[in-house]
Design an enzyme around this catalytic site. Structure first.
Site, PDB file in Angstrom:
ATOM      1  N   ARG A 277       1.104  -1.352  -0.391  1.00 36.89           N
ATOM      2  CA  ARG A 277      -0.016   0.161  -0.407  1.00 36.89           C
ATOM      3  C   ARG A 277       0.961   1.570  -0.188  1.00 36.89           C
ATOM      4  O   ARG A 277       0.683   2.021  -1.086  1.00 36.89           O
ATOM      5  CB  ARG A 277      -0.757   0.007   1.342  1.00 36.89           C
ATOM      6  CG  ARG A 277      -1.694   1.177   1.750  1.00 36.89           C
ATOM      7  CD  ARG A 277      -2.249   1.438   0.267  1.00 36.89           C
ATOM      8  NE  ARG A 277      -3.019   2.790   0.593  1.00 36.89           N
ATOM      9  CZ  ARG A 277      -3.935   3.662  -0.107  1.00 36.89           C
ATOM     10  NH1 ARG A 277      -3.746   3.219  -1.344  1.00 36.89           N
ATOM     11  NH2 ARG A 277      -4.371   4.281   0.102  1.00 36.89           N
TER      12      ARG A 277
ATOM     13  N   ARG B 282      12.556   5.508  -8.742  1.00 41.74           N
ATOM     14  CA  ARG B 282      11.617   5.131  -8.255  1.00 41.74           C
ATOM     15  C   ARG B 282      11.518   3.725  -8.910  1.00 41.74           C
ATOM     16  O   ARG B 282      10.637   2.656  -8.321  1.00 41.74           O
ATOM     17  CB  ARG B 282      10.638   5.927  -9.100  1.00 41.74           C
ATOM     18  CG  ARG B 282       9.494   4.836  -9.633  1.00 41.74           C
ATOM     19  CD  ARG B 282       8.597   5.699 -10.924  1.00 41.74           C
ATOM     20  NE  ARG B 282       7.163   5.215 -11.257  1.00 41.74           N
ATOM     21  CZ  ARG B 282       6.634   4.168 -11.402  1.00 41.74           C
ATOM     22  NH1 ARG B 282       7.473   3.287 -11.473  1.00 41.74           N
ATOM     23  NH2 ARG B 282       5.333   3.914 -11.108  1.00 41.74           N
TER      24      ARG B 282
ATOM     25  N   SER C  44      10.042  32.621   8.096  1.00 41.00           N
ATOM     26  CA  SER C  44      10.700  32.901   8.810  1.00 41.00           C
ATOM     27  C   SER C  44      10.241  33.808  10.176  1.00 41.00           C
ATOM     28  O   SER C  44       9.349  34.761   9.971  1.00 41.00           O
ATOM     29  CB  SER C  44      12.234  33.556   9.421  1.00 41.00           C
ATOM     30  OG  SER C  44      12.676  33.496  10.290  1.00 41.00           O
TER      31      SER C  44
ATOM     32  N   LYS D 222      12.799  36.617   4.763  1.00 41.75           N
ATOM     33  CA  LYS D 222      12.733  35.266   3.689  1.00 41.75           C
ATOM     34  C   LYS D 222      11.833  34.555   3.862  1.00 41.75           C
ATOM     35  O   LYS D 222      10.302  34.875   3.672  1.00 41.75           O
ATOM     36  CB  LYS D 222      14.018  34.542   5.462  1.00 41.75           C
ATOM     37  CG  LYS D 222      14.854  35.674   6.077  1.00 41.75           C
ATOM     38  CD  LYS D 222      15.266  34.409   7.013  1.00 41.75           C
ATOM     39  CE  LYS D 222      16.385  33.124   6.103  1.00 41.75           C
ATOM     40  NZ  LYS D 222      16.537  32.241   6.906  1.00 41.75           N
TER      41      LYS D 222
ATOM     42  N   ASN E 173      12.592  31.139   2.777  1.00 39.21           N
ATOM     43  CA  ASN E 173      12.966  29.566   3.108  1.00 39.21           C
ATOM     44  C   ASN E 173      12.760  28.174   1.488  1.00 39.21           C
ATOM     45  O   ASN E 173      10.896  28.404   1.778  1.00 39.21           O
ATOM     46  CB  ASN E 173      13.340  29.256   4.200  1.00 39.21           C
ATOM     47  CG  ASN E 173      13.841  29.769   5.267  1.00 39.21           C
ATOM     48  OD1 ASN E 173      15.138  30.439   5.452  1.00 39.21           O
ATOM     49  ND2 ASN E 173      12.597  30.365   6.028  1.00 39.21           N
TER      50      ASN E 173
ATOM     51  N   ARG F 201      14.542 -19.242  12.799  1.00 36.82           N
ATOM     52  CA  ARG F 201      13.385 -18.014  13.053  1.00 36.82           C
ATOM     53  C   ARG F 201      14.705 -17.239  14.051  1.00 36.82           C
ATOM     54  O   ARG F 201      15.225 -17.919  14.796  1.00 36.82           O
ATOM     55  CB  ARG F 201      11.896 -18.321  13.883  1.00 36.82           C
ATOM     56  CG  ARG F 201      11.391 -18.394  12.746  1.00 36.82           C
ATOM     57  CD  ARG F 201       9.900 -18.394  13.793  1.00 36.82           C
ATOM     58  NE  ARG F 201       9.332 -17.933  13.967  1.00 36.82           N
ATOM     59  CZ  ARG F 201       8.732 -17.691  15.272  1.00 36.82           C
ATOM     60  NH1 ARG F 201       8.824 -18.719  15.206  1.00 36.82           N
ATOM     61  NH2 ARG F 201       8.192 -16.989  15.427  1.00 36.82           N
TER      62      ARG F 201
END
Length: 379
Positions: A117, A174, A272, A278, A280, A311
Site C-alpha cells: 500500500r 523509482r 521565518s 526570508k 526559505n 527464526r
C-alpha cells in the site's frame, strides 16, 4: 510530543495512515481470516468453522492502546491479538483460529501488506516529481547557464541539463523501488519452524489461497531469509537519496547570491519566525532532512540480515519500524518536491547574469542531446 507533531512535518497523511494502529490491526485480522478460509478450502478445518472465524473477526473491535500494552508484555502483537480473537469466537472456531501459524507469520505478512500500500502512495508522488522536472528540463533544454563543479563556477551547461539529471535520478530510483516491492512483498506463512506442519500436506494450496486473498506474492517461508526486506530498504534509501540530490541543487540555486530558481510562493510556507523578509526552501529542507536520516535506517535493516537458523532473535523485529520510518520519510520528501517541481520559479535573467559574470562563453556542448537521452530513458 504526539506522533502527529513528530510525523506530519515529514510524512504525508496517507502514508501515516498506511502504517497506523488501525491499519496494522486490520491487516493482522485479514491474515487470520485468510488463513482460516484457506484451511477450510483445503479441508484442514470445516468450511463452516472458517466462516464463523471470518464473521467473528469482522465484528471484533480492539482498543489499540490496550493491545499495545499487552503486546509490549508478550513481546509480539500476535499473542494478545489471537487471545482476544479466541475469547470473542469461542468453541470450535477459537480452536481453529491461527492454526499452523506463528506470530512472525502475522508480523511479516502485515508488514508486506503495508509495504504494498505504501509503495502505491509513494510511486504516485515520485511520478509527479519526475514529470515536473521533465517539463522544466524540456523548457530550458537550450538555456545557457553556468555549470558548477566543486561548488565553483565551471563551464556552461544547459539549465535544463541539471534538471534532467535530477529527474533521471529519481526515475531510476523509482524503478528500483517498484521492482523490489513487486518481487519481495510475498506472504509469510510457515508455522513455528517454517515447515508448514499440521495442515495434512496442503501447505502449498493454503499458501496460494492466502497470498491471493491478501494481495501478496506466494513463496516458500522466509522467516530467517531477509534479503527481500533488505532490498526494499535499500531501494527506499536510493529514492530518498535521489530526492535529496534534487533538493540540494534547488536549494543552492535559491541562495540570494545566485537566485536562479526558487520554490513556489505558497502562503504560510517558507517564512521565518524572526525574519519576515526570508523565503526559505522548505520543500528542499524536508527532502534533505529525510536524506540525512535514511542511511542509518537502511544500515540497521542490512545489519540484521545474518539471522539465526529457522527464526531469528532481534533482527526481524527491528525491520518493521525501520521500513515504516523509511516510507514515511520518503513520502514527505516526494510530496514536498512534487510541489517544488510543479511550481519552481526559474529566473532566466539571473541565469544569464551569472553566466556573464563567469565570463566563460555560452557553449553548452551537447547538453540538448544529453537531456533528450536522459528524458527518453524514463527520466
Amino acid at each position: 510530543m504526539s506522533d502527529l507533531l513528530r510525523w506530519r512535518t515529514v510524512a504525508t497523511p496517507a502514508m501515516i495512515e498506511a502504517f497506523d494502529d488501525a491499519a496494522t490491526i486490520t491487516h493482522a485480522l485479514a491474515f487470520e481470516v485468510a488463513l482460516a478460509r484457506a484451511q477450510g478450502e483445503a479441508g484442514v478445518i470445516a468450511p463452516a468453522v472458517a466462516e464463523v472465524v471470518a464473521e467473528g473477526l469482522a465484528q471484533l473491535r480492539i482498543d489499540p492502546a490496550e493491545l499495545a500494552e499487552e503486546a509490549a508484555l508478550a513481546g509480539t502483537l500476535a499473542i494478545p491479538l489471537v487471545a482476544r480473537a479466541r475469547a470473542a469466537l469461542g468453541g470450535e472456531a477459537a480452536q481453529a483460529l491461527h492454526r499452523a501459524a506463528t506470530s512472525q507469520d502475522v508480523a511479516d505478512s502485515v508488514l508486506m501488506m503495508q509495504v504494498r500500500r505504501a509503495c502505491v502512495l509513494l510511486l504516485a508522488d515520485l511520478d509527479r516529481v519526475v514529470a515536473g522536472f521533465h517539463a522544466l528540463a524540456t523548457k530550458h533544454h537550450d538555456t545557457p547557464a553556468i555549470g558548477r563543479t566543486l561548488l565553483q563556477d565551471a563551464l556552461p551547461v544547459a539549465f535544463g541539463l541539471r534538471l534532467a539529471q535530477g529527474a533521471a535520478g529519481v526515475a531510476g530510483a523509482r524503478r528500483s523501488l517498484d521492482e523490489a516491492v513487486t518481487r519481495h512483498t510475498v506472504l509469510q506463512w510457515g508455522g513455528a519452524a517454517g515447515t508448514r506442519a499440521g495442515v495434512d500436506g496442503q501447505g502449498e494450496m493454503i499458501a496460494a489461497y492466502m497470498a491471493a486473498s491478501l494481495g501478496l506474492g506466494c513463496a516458500p517461508p522466509w522467516h530467517a531469509r531477509r534479503v527481500g526486506v533488505g532490498a526494499i530498504a535499500a531501494a527506499l534509501g536510493l529514492v530518498i537519496g535521489a530526492l535529496g540530490k534534487v533538493a540540494r541543487d534547488v536549494s543552492l540555486l535559491a541562495q540570494n547570491g545566485i537566485g536562479e530558481a526558487r520554490e513556489p510562493a505558497i502562503a504560510g510556507r517558507g517564512g521565518s519566525s524572526a525574519m519576515a523578509h526570508k523565503r526559505n526552501p522548505t520543500g528542499c529542507q524536508v527532502a534533505l532532512s529525510a536524506a540525512t536520516r535514511a542511511p542509518g535506517l537502511v544500515a540497521g535493516v542490512l545489519a540484521g540480515l545474518p539471522q539465526e537458523q529457522e527464526r531469528g532473535l532481534g533482527g526481524w523485529q527491528a525491520e518493521g519500524p525501520a521500513l515504516a520510518d523509511l516510507f514515511l520519510l520518503a513520502s514527505g520528501s516526494a510530496a514536498a518536491l512534487a510541489v517544488v517541481a510543479e511550481g519552481l520559479e526559474v529566473d532566466e535573467a539571473a541565469i544569464a547574469r551569472n553566466l556573464r559574470a563567469a565570463d566563460v562563453g555560452d557553449d553548452i556542448g551537447e547538453s540538448g542531446a544529453i537531456i533528450a537521452a536522459l528524458l527518453g530513458a524514463g527520466g
